[in-house]
Design a protein around this motif. Structure first.
Motif, PDB file in Angstrom:
ATOM      1  N   GLN A 203       0.856  -1.183   0.000  1.00 50.03           N
ATOM      2  CA  GLN A 203       0.000   0.000   0.000  1.00 50.03           C
ATOM      3  C   GLN A 203       0.883   1.220   0.000  1.00 50.03           C
ATOM      4  OE1 GLN A 203      -2.176   1.026   3.592  1.00 50.03           O
ATOM      5  NE2 GLN A 203      -3.925   1.721   2.381  1.00 50.03           N
ATOM      6  N   GLY A 204       0.828   2.003  -1.084  1.00 49.56           N
ATOM      7  CA  GLY A 204       1.662   3.187  -1.164  1.00 49.56           C
ATOM      8  C   GLY A 204       1.298   4.199  -0.100  1.00 49.56           C
ATOM      9  N   VAL A 205       2.305   4.819   0.468  1.00 48.44           N
ATOM     10  CA  VAL A 205       2.072   5.856   1.468  1.00 48.44           C
ATOM     11  C   VAL A 205       2.843   7.106   1.067  1.00 48.44           C
ATOM     12  CG1 VAL A 205       1.579   4.309   3.387  1.00 48.44           C
ATOM     13  CG2 VAL A 205       3.937   4.945   2.924  1.00 48.44           C
ATOM     14  N   ILE A 206       2.254   8.259   1.317  1.00 45.10           N
ATOM     15  CA  ILE A 206       2.933   9.510   1.019  1.00 45.10           C
ATOM     16  C   ILE A 206       3.915   9.829   2.139  1.00 45.10           C
ATOM     17  CG2 ILE A 206       0.988  10.287  -0.375  1.00 45.10           C
ATOM     18  CD1 ILE A 206       0.269  12.240   1.839  1.00 45.10           C
ATOM     19  N   ALA A 207       4.644  10.923   1.989  1.00 42.92           N
ATOM     20  CA  ALA A 207       5.772  11.209   2.879  1.00 42.92           C
ATOM     21  C   ALA A 207       5.399  11.202   4.356  1.00 42.92           C
ATOM     22  CB  ALA A 207       6.387  12.556   2.500  1.00 42.92           C
ATOM     23  N   SER A 208       4.217  11.687   4.679  1.00 41.49           N
ATOM     24  CA  SER A 208       3.784  11.781   6.076  1.00 41.49           C
ATOM     25  C   SER A 208       3.327  10.441   6.649  1.00 41.49           C
ATOM     26  CB  SER A 208       2.640  12.788   6.201  1.00 41.49           C
ATOM     27  OG  SER A 208       1.536  12.354   5.421  1.00 41.49           O
ATOM     28  N   GLY A 209       3.174   9.434   5.786  1.00 42.31           N
ATOM     29  CA  GLY A 209       2.694   8.131   6.231  1.00 42.31           C
ATOM     30  C   GLY A 209       1.228   7.888   5.936  1.00 42.31           C
ATOM     31  N   ASP A 210       0.535   8.883   5.390  1.00 40.41           N
ATOM     32  CA  ASP A 210      -0.870   8.726   5.040  1.00 40.41           C
ATOM     33  C   ASP A 210      -1.007   7.861   3.785  1.00 40.41           C
ATOM     34  OD1 ASP A 210      -2.106  10.530   7.029  1.00 40.41           O
ATOM     35  OD2 ASP A 210      -0.985  12.087   5.981  1.00 40.41           O
ATOM     36  N   SER A 211      -2.121   7.172   3.667  1.00 44.53           N
ATOM     37  CA  SER A 211      -2.372   6.290   2.530  1.00 44.53           C
ATOM     38  C   SER A 211      -2.607   7.087   1.252  1.00 44.53           C
ATOM     39  CB  SER A 211      -3.596   5.408   2.807  1.00 44.53           C
ATOM     40  OG  SER A 211      -4.085   4.820   1.628  1.00 44.53           O
ATOM     41  N   LEU A 212      -1.840   6.783   0.217  1.00 42.17           N
ATOM     42  CA  LEU A 212      -2.008   7.454  -1.073  1.00 42.17           C
ATOM     43  C   LEU A 212      -3.380   7.137  -1.661  1.00 42.17           C
ATOM     44  CD1 LEU A 212      -0.914   9.042  -3.532  1.00 42.17           C
ATOM     45  CD2 LEU A 212       0.062   6.878  -4.350  1.00 42.17           C
ATOM     46  N   GLU A 213      -3.790   5.896  -1.597  1.00 37.86           N
ATOM     47  CA  GLU A 213      -5.083   5.516  -2.160  1.00 37.86           C
ATOM     48  C   GLU A 213      -6.231   6.234  -1.461  1.00 37.86           C
ATOM     49  OE1 GLU A 213      -7.943   1.564  -2.707  1.00 37.86           O
ATOM     50  OE2 GLU A 213      -5.786   1.290  -2.478  1.00 37.86           O
ATOM     51  N   SER A 214      -6.160   6.339  -0.150  1.00 35.97           N
ATOM     52  CA  SER A 214      -7.242   6.998   0.594  1.00 35.97           C
ATOM     53  C   SER A 214      -7.334   8.477   0.263  1.00 35.97           C
ATOM     54  CB  SER A 214      -7.031   6.810   2.101  1.00 35.97           C
ATOM     55  OG  SER A 214      -7.131   5.450   2.457  1.00 35.97           O
ATOM     56  N   ILE A 215      -6.190   9.142   0.169  1.00 34.31           N
ATOM     57  CA  ILE A 215      -6.187  10.571  -0.143  1.00 34.31           C
ATOM     58  C   ILE A 215      -6.743  10.802  -1.546  1.00 34.31           C
ATOM     59  CG2 ILE A 215      -4.687  12.551  -0.612  1.00 34.31           C
ATOM     60  CD1 ILE A 215      -2.927  11.639   1.662  1.00 34.31           C
ATOM     61  N   CYS A 216      -6.312   9.983  -2.496  1.00 30.10           N
ATOM     62  CA  CYS A 216      -6.812  10.135  -3.869  1.00 30.10           C
ATOM     63  C   CYS A 216      -8.302   9.816  -3.944  1.00 30.10           C
ATOM     64  CB  CYS A 216      -6.014   9.234  -4.809  1.00 30.10           C
ATOM     65  SG  CYS A 216      -4.308   9.783  -5.065  1.00 30.10           S
ATOM     66  N   TYR A 217      -8.740   8.835  -3.186  1.00 29.81           N
ATOM     67  CA  TYR A 217     -10.169   8.501  -3.155  1.00 29.81           C
ATOM     68  C   TYR A 217     -10.981   9.694  -2.663  1.00 29.81           C
ATOM     69  CZ  TYR A 217     -14.562   6.276  -1.813  1.00 29.81           C
ATOM     70  OH  TYR A 217     -15.892   5.968  -1.672  1.00 29.81           O
ATOM     71  N   ASP A 218     -10.497  10.370  -1.635  1.00 31.62           N
ATOM     72  CA  ASP A 218     -11.205  11.541  -1.100  1.00 31.62           C
ATOM     73  C   ASP A 218     -11.315  12.650  -2.151  1.00 31.62           C
ATOM     74  OD1 ASP A 218     -11.480  10.251   1.307  1.00 31.62           O
ATOM     75  OD2 ASP A 218      -9.849  11.323   2.301  1.00 31.62           O
ATOM     76  N   LEU A 219     -10.222  12.910  -2.864  1.00 30.60           N
ATOM     77  CA  LEU A 219     -10.244  13.961  -3.884  1.00 30.60           C
ATOM     78  C   LEU A 219     -11.143  13.575  -5.054  1.00 30.60           C
ATOM     79  CD1 LEU A 219      -6.449  14.891  -3.904  1.00 30.60           C
ATOM     80  CD2 LEU A 219      -8.310  16.304  -3.034  1.00 30.60           C
ATOM     81  N   LEU A 220     -11.070  12.331  -5.481  1.00 26.83           N
ATOM     82  CA  LEU A 220     -11.916  11.861  -6.573  1.00 26.83           C
ATOM     83  C   LEU A 220     -13.391  11.875  -6.181  1.00 26.83           C
ATOM     84  CD1 LEU A 220      -9.611   8.934  -7.677  1.00 26.83           C
ATOM     85  CD2 LEU A 220     -10.243  10.873  -9.128  1.00 26.83           C
ATOM     86  N   SER A 221     -13.685  11.576  -4.922  1.00 30.85           N
ATOM     87  CA  SER A 221     -15.067  11.615  -4.443  1.00 30.85           C
ATOM     88  C   SER A 221     -15.615  13.028  -4.485  1.00 30.85           C
ATOM     89  CB  SER A 221     -15.156  11.048  -3.023  1.00 30.85           C
ATOM     90  OG  SER A 221     -14.810   9.679  -3.008  1.00 30.85           O
ATOM     91  N   LEU A 222     -14.773  14.006  -4.150  1.00 33.96           N
ATOM     92  CA  LEU A 222     -15.185  15.403  -4.246  1.00 33.96           C
ATOM     93  C   LEU A 222     -15.505  15.767  -5.692  1.00 33.96           C
ATOM     94  CD1 LEU A 222     -12.661  17.179  -1.834  1.00 33.96           C
ATOM     95  CD2 LEU A 222     -15.153  17.047  -1.552  1.00 33.96           C
ATOM     96  N   SER A 223     -14.707  15.242  -6.618  1.00 40.48           N
ATOM     97  CA  SER A 223     -14.975  15.505  -8.029  1.00 40.48           C
ATOM     98  C   SER A 223     -16.272  14.839  -8.467  1.00 40.48           C
ATOM     99  CB  SER A 223     -13.813  14.998  -8.886  1.00 40.48           C
ATOM    100  OG  SER A 223     -14.020  15.295 -10.248  1.00 40.48           O
ATOM    101  N   ALA A 224     -16.491  13.604  -8.015  1.00 40.33           N
ATOM    102  CA  ALA A 224     -17.692  12.859  -8.400  1.00 40.33           C
ATOM    103  C   ALA A 224     -18.967  13.517  -7.899  1.00 40.33           C
ATOM    104  CB  ALA A 224     -17.604  11.428  -7.881  1.00 40.33           C
ATOM    105  N   THR A 225     -18.887  14.188  -6.767  1.00 40.70           N
ATOM    106  CA  THR A 225     -20.071  14.849  -6.201  1.00 40.70           C
ATOM    107  C   THR A 225     -20.228  16.284  -6.685  1.00 40.70           C
ATOM    108  OG1 THR A 225     -18.781  15.431  -4.226  1.00 40.70           O
ATOM    109  CG2 THR A 225     -20.099  13.405  -4.130  1.00 40.70           C
ATOM    110  N   GLY A 226     -19.347  16.693  -7.611  1.00 34.95           N
ATOM    111  CA  GLY A 226     -19.471  18.017  -8.206  1.00 34.95           C
ATOM    112  C   GLY A 226     -18.790  19.126  -7.450  1.00 34.95           C
TER     113      GLY A 226
END
Length: 346
Positions: A203-226
């Motif tokens: 599971q890829g993690v960004i520099a701070s240790g947060d999940s890359l997939e989770s962060i991208c999912y959050d941003l993509l969800s914002l796009s999906a909801t307009g």
């Protein structure tokens, strides 16, 4: 996968390879916007000639606040300098299109206005660790000023690069949701941990240790909801090329999760499908912050230092070939380079 686009490679390290000393002060390649814009223009020109579909401006380190601090100038003058960095790229792109017959039947190259993370303003390397010792409001204020500065340029897209943590990602999303920025296309590219650390859990993690997939999912969800319709792409940069397949797969999985959600309507699905995945890793060399020297690691991907000493030209070419194969195997549809890559990689 749709047709892949070629992003340019490293700018500052390419300038260093051409003999420029960028170690003075905290502005890195952005200092040349004032002192030697022709040098920047020449690098842009070489990347375009190499086939780049997107070139990035020399503004990664050029924050308004950073320029005020470095040169002791007014906010207005600092803003002019940042915009000039973008103008140099736009002008070179336009000149290339005018003289290049080979581009007549191809799409017009894009210009991305580079926006470095808050850590680039601090100039202390903290973009490789994240978790800045400031609150989210300060990071949001920083990026709002940068976007306000860049918004009036002729750039085709804003590139938030080397983002190291969740707090900064959320601050960028908040700024880009503001009404005045709603029509400004942008991408966010993350700085991630080494492949050894990431591969332990697959599971890829960004520099701070947060999940890359989770962060991208959050941003993509914002796009999906307009709420974030202007999201153009998500990616990783300034990472080891050995990690690209794993990291881009994380972003691809995030896209699939959003697309598979039953609440996602057809119009939103189309928008999510069109969001690009970017990959622009370093050359494969490793930087020693103590000696400030780049060197080839002894690993199965890029050979040994002994080979580098014996036959540097062939070793370099072999490493570019290996770097390219790692890129091709990735899930990205926008491929480019970061530190120590050059026109040969593109």
């Amino acid at each position: 996968m749709s047709k892949r686009l070629m992003l340019d490679g490293g700018l500052a390290t390419e300038l260093e390879a051409r003999g420029f000393d960028l170690s003075v002060g905290s502005l890195w390649s952005a200092r040349l916007i004032v002192s030697d814009p022709v040098a920047i223009r020449d690098v842009h020109a070489d990347y375009l000639a190499a086939g780049a579909d997107i070139i990035t401006s020399a503004t990664y380190q050029a924050s308004v606040a950073g320029i005020c601090r470095e040169f002791g100038v007014s906010v207005d003058r600092a803003t002019q300098i940042v915009r000039e960095g973008v103008r140099i790229a736009v002008a070179e792109r336009d000149a290339f299109c005018e003289i290049s017959e080979s581009r007549q039947r191809m799409s017009r190259p894009m210009v991305a206005a580079s926006i470095g993370p808050y850590g680039a303003f601090l100039a202390d390397g903290s973009e490789y660790f994240g978790n800045y010792a400031v609150d989210a409001a300060e990071i949001e204020k920083f990026h709002k000023a940068q976007v306000t500065c860049m918004r009036s340029t002729a750039a085709d897209v804003l590139a938030f690069e080397t983002v190291p943590d969740l707090t900064e990602s959320r601050a960028i999303a908040k700024v880009m949701q503001m009404p005045e920025n709603a029509d400004v296309a942008f991408w966010v590219s993350f700085q991630c941990r080494s492949p050894t650390e990431s591969a332990q859990t697959q599971q890829g993690v960004i520099a701070s240790g947060d999940s890359l997939e989770s962060i991208c999912y959050d941003l993509l969800s914002l796009s999906a909801t307009g709420h974030l319709k202007n999201l153009w792409g998500l990616g990783v940069n300034c990472v080891e090329p050995q990690a690209i397949q794993l990291l881009t797969s994380c972003i691809s999985r995030a896209k699939m999760r959003v697309l598979s959600a039953s609440a996602t309507e057809e119009k939103e699905r189309t928008r999510i499908e069109q969001i690009h995945i970017l990959s622009y890793p370093n050359s494969g060399e490793v930087y020693d912050p103590q000696s400030k020297v780049w060197s080839w690691p002894e690993d199965p991907y890029f050979g040994t230092r002994a080979l580098k000493r014996v036959d540097p030209t062939n070793h370099d070419r072999a490493c570019v070939k290996r770097w390219t194969s790692l890129q091709i195997e990735s899930q990205a549809d926008v491929l480019g380079g970061c530190c120590r890559t050059g026109p040969l990689h593109i």
